[in-house]
Design a protein around this motif. Structure first.
Motif, PDB file in Angstrom:
ATOM      1  N   ILE A  10       0.858  -1.181   0.100  1.00 46.36           N
ATOM      2  CA  ILE A  10      -0.122   0.148  -0.005  1.00 46.36           C
ATOM      3  C   ILE A  10       0.714   1.273   0.142  1.00 46.36           C
ATOM      4  O   ILE A  10       0.447   2.105  -0.747  1.00 46.36           O
ATOM      5  CB  ILE A  10      -0.938  -0.164   1.184  1.00 46.36           C
ATOM      6  CG1 ILE A  10      -2.152  -1.171   0.950  1.00 46.36           C
ATOM      7  CG2 ILE A  10      -1.690   1.290   1.451  1.00 46.36           C
ATOM      8  CD1 ILE A  10      -3.003  -1.449   2.169  1.00 46.36           C
ATOM      9  N   GLU A  11       1.834   1.171   0.940  1.00 46.60           N
ATOM     10  CA  GLU A  11       2.769   2.368   0.828  1.00 46.60           C
ATOM     11  C   GLU A  11       3.589   2.543  -0.614  1.00 46.60           C
ATOM     12  O   GLU A  11       3.580   3.860  -0.800  1.00 46.60           O
ATOM     13  CB  GLU A  11       4.078   2.097   2.008  1.00 46.60           C
ATOM     14  CG  GLU A  11       5.022   3.154   2.121  1.00 46.60           C
ATOM     15  CD  GLU A  11       6.064   2.782   3.181  1.00 46.60           C
ATOM     16  OE1 GLU A  11       7.402   3.493   2.949  1.00 46.60           O
ATOM     17  OE2 GLU A  11       5.999   2.240   3.980  1.00 46.60           O
ATOM     18  N   ILE A  12       3.901   1.665  -1.119  1.00 50.47           N
ATOM     19  CA  ILE A  12       4.692   1.862  -2.292  1.00 50.47           C
ATOM     20  C   ILE A  12       3.596   2.096  -3.452  1.00 50.47           C
ATOM     21  O   ILE A  12       4.036   3.022  -4.239  1.00 50.47           O
ATOM     22  CB  ILE A  12       5.373   0.575  -2.840  1.00 50.47           C
ATOM     23  CG1 ILE A  12       6.344  -0.059  -1.882  1.00 50.47           C
ATOM     24  CG2 ILE A  12       5.835   0.642  -4.213  1.00 50.47           C
ATOM     25  CD1 ILE A  12       7.615   1.010  -1.870  1.00 50.47           C
ATOM     26  N   CYS A  13       2.537   1.708  -3.520  1.00 50.90           N
ATOM     27  CA  CYS A  13       1.431   1.801  -4.464  1.00 50.90           C
ATOM     28  C   CYS A  13       1.128   3.582  -4.201  1.00 50.90           C
ATOM     29  O   CYS A  13       0.982   4.425  -5.126  1.00 50.90           O
ATOM     30  CB  CYS A  13       0.170   1.415  -4.324  1.00 50.90           C
ATOM     31  SG  CYS A  13       0.356  -0.427  -4.962  1.00 50.90           S
ATOM     32  N   ASP A  14       0.947   3.993  -3.046  1.00 49.23           N
ATOM     33  CA  ASP A  14       0.672   5.417  -2.643  1.00 49.23           C
ATOM     34  C   ASP A  14       1.763   6.190  -3.157  1.00 49.23           C
ATOM     35  O   ASP A  14       1.373   7.466  -3.904  1.00 49.23           O
ATOM     36  CB  ASP A  14       0.410   5.769  -1.335  1.00 49.23           C
ATOM     37  CG  ASP A  14      -0.885   4.857  -0.829  1.00 49.23           C
ATOM     38  OD1 ASP A  14      -1.989   4.824  -1.562  1.00 49.23           O
ATOM     39  OD2 ASP A  14      -0.952   4.789   0.323  1.00 49.23           O
ATOM     40  N   LYS A  15       3.020   5.840  -3.039  1.00 48.29           N
ATOM     41  CA  LYS A  15       4.088   6.669  -3.545  1.00 48.29           C
ATOM     42  C   LYS A  15       4.032   6.594  -5.100  1.00 48.29           C
ATOM     43  O   LYS A  15       4.172   7.894  -5.431  1.00 48.29           O
ATOM     44  CB  LYS A  15       5.561   6.392  -2.943  1.00 48.29           C
ATOM     45  CG  LYS A  15       5.797   6.401  -1.613  1.00 48.29           C
ATOM     46  CD  LYS A  15       7.033   5.916  -1.063  1.00 48.29           C
ATOM     47  CE  LYS A  15       7.288   5.994   0.309  1.00 48.29           C
ATOM     48  NZ  LYS A  15       8.635   5.390   0.641  1.00 48.29           N
ATOM     49  N   LYS A  16       3.888   5.726  -5.529  1.00 50.68           N
ATOM     50  CA  LYS A  16       3.914   5.606  -7.101  1.00 50.68           C
ATOM     51  C   LYS A  16       2.787   6.635  -7.762  1.00 50.68           C
ATOM     52  O   LYS A  16       3.040   7.320  -8.472  1.00 50.68           O
ATOM     53  CB  LYS A  16       3.503   4.200  -7.822  1.00 50.68           C
ATOM     54  CG  LYS A  16       4.826   3.390  -7.657  1.00 50.68           C
ATOM     55  CD  LYS A  16       5.708   3.553  -8.738  1.00 50.68           C
ATOM     56  CE  LYS A  16       6.936   2.700  -8.622  1.00 50.68           C
ATOM     57  NZ  LYS A  16       7.866   2.908  -9.668  1.00 50.68           N
ATOM     58  N   VAL A  17       1.660   6.323  -7.158  1.00 46.08           N
ATOM     59  CA  VAL A  17       0.381   7.194  -7.641  1.00 46.08           C
ATOM     60  C   VAL A  17       0.726   8.856  -7.232  1.00 46.08           C
ATOM     61  O   VAL A  17       0.436   9.692  -8.257  1.00 46.08           O
ATOM     62  CB  VAL A  17      -0.851   7.005  -6.961  1.00 46.08           C
ATOM     63  CG1 VAL A  17      -1.995   7.778  -7.329  1.00 46.08           C
ATOM     64  CG2 VAL A  17      -1.336   5.532  -7.368  1.00 46.08           C
ATOM     65  N   ALA A  18       1.371   9.104  -6.002  1.00 41.77           N
ATOM     66  CA  ALA A  18       1.535  10.316  -5.904  1.00 41.77           C
ATOM     67  C   ALA A  18       2.579  10.969  -6.849  1.00 41.77           C
ATOM     68  O   ALA A  18       2.514  12.103  -7.222  1.00 41.77           O
ATOM     69  CB  ALA A  18       2.213  10.517  -4.387  1.00 41.77           C
ATOM     70  N   SER A  19       3.494  10.222  -7.180  1.00 45.89           N
ATOM     71  CA  SER A  19       4.582  10.753  -8.201  1.00 45.89           C
ATOM     72  C   SER A  19       4.442  10.618  -9.620  1.00 45.89           C
ATOM     73  O   SER A  19       4.629  11.470 -10.307  1.00 45.89           O
ATOM     74  CB  SER A  19       5.915   9.841  -7.795  1.00 45.89           C
ATOM     75  OG  SER A  19       5.976   8.870  -8.209  1.00 45.89           O
ATOM     76  N   LYS A  20       3.414   9.673  -9.999  1.00 46.59           N
ATOM     77  CA  LYS A  20       3.262   9.543 -11.218  1.00 46.59           C
ATOM     78  C   LYS A  20       1.927   9.541 -11.893  1.00 46.59           C
ATOM     79  O   LYS A  20       1.501   9.466 -13.068  1.00 46.59           O
ATOM     80  CB  LYS A  20       4.100   8.053 -11.836  1.00 46.59           C
ATOM     81  CG  LYS A  20       5.334   7.967 -11.673  1.00 46.59           C
ATOM     82  CD  LYS A  20       5.852   6.671 -12.247  1.00 46.59           C
ATOM     83  CE  LYS A  20       7.610   7.114 -12.015  1.00 46.59           C
ATOM     84  NZ  LYS A  20       8.210   6.023 -13.047  1.00 46.59           N
ATOM     85  N   GLY A  21       0.961   9.626 -10.922  1.00 47.23           N
ATOM     86  CA  GLY A  21      -0.427  10.015 -11.242  1.00 47.23           C
ATOM     87  C   GLY A  21      -1.220   8.518 -11.124  1.00 47.23           C
ATOM     88  O   GLY A  21      -0.634   7.283 -10.915  1.00 47.23           O
ATOM     89  N   GLU A  22      -2.541   8.506 -11.388  1.00 46.86           N
ATOM     90  CA  GLU A  22      -3.297   7.583 -11.418  1.00 46.86           C
ATOM     91  C   GLU A  22      -3.042   6.213 -12.381  1.00 46.86           C
ATOM     92  O   GLU A  22      -3.421   5.239 -12.175  1.00 46.86           O
ATOM     93  CB  GLU A  22      -4.786   8.066 -11.649  1.00 46.86           C
ATOM     94  CG  GLU A  22      -5.320   8.983 -10.763  1.00 46.86           C
ATOM     95  CD  GLU A  22      -6.138   8.145  -9.455  1.00 46.86           C
ATOM     96  OE1 GLU A  22      -6.826   7.448  -9.824  1.00 46.86           O
ATOM     97  OE2 GLU A  22      -6.016   8.854  -8.324  1.00 46.86           O
TER      98      GLU A  22
END
Length: 71
Positions: A10-22
């Motif tokens: 969940i943490e990694i997914c949140d970081k990816k979405v925050a940096s690269k978008g949906e």
């Protein structure tokens, strides 16, 4: 799947979405360092990703996060 791995995903997914978008994609390798210091945990993630859910190599981070949270 152990809770510590779920939290990490969940943490990694949140970081990816925050940096690269949906549309950000991840593979199960994204949850591990470039060295294999915990093969049992890596296999647990691989089994969940490949054998249990038959996911493609790359999937949308929001999809993976939703799958983890629904279990």
């Amino acid at each position: 799947m152990r809770e510590s791995l779920k939290r990490k995903i969940i943490e990694i997914c949140d970081k990816k979405v925050a940096s690269k978008g949906e549309d950000a994609g991840v593979s199960f390798y994204a949850f591990f360092k470039n060295k294999n210091d915990d093969p049992e945990l890596l296999m647990e993630a691989a089994e969940w990703w490949i054998m249990t859910h038959q996911l493609d190599h790359f999937e949308k981070a929001i999809k993976i996060k939703a799958m983890i949270q629904s279990n």
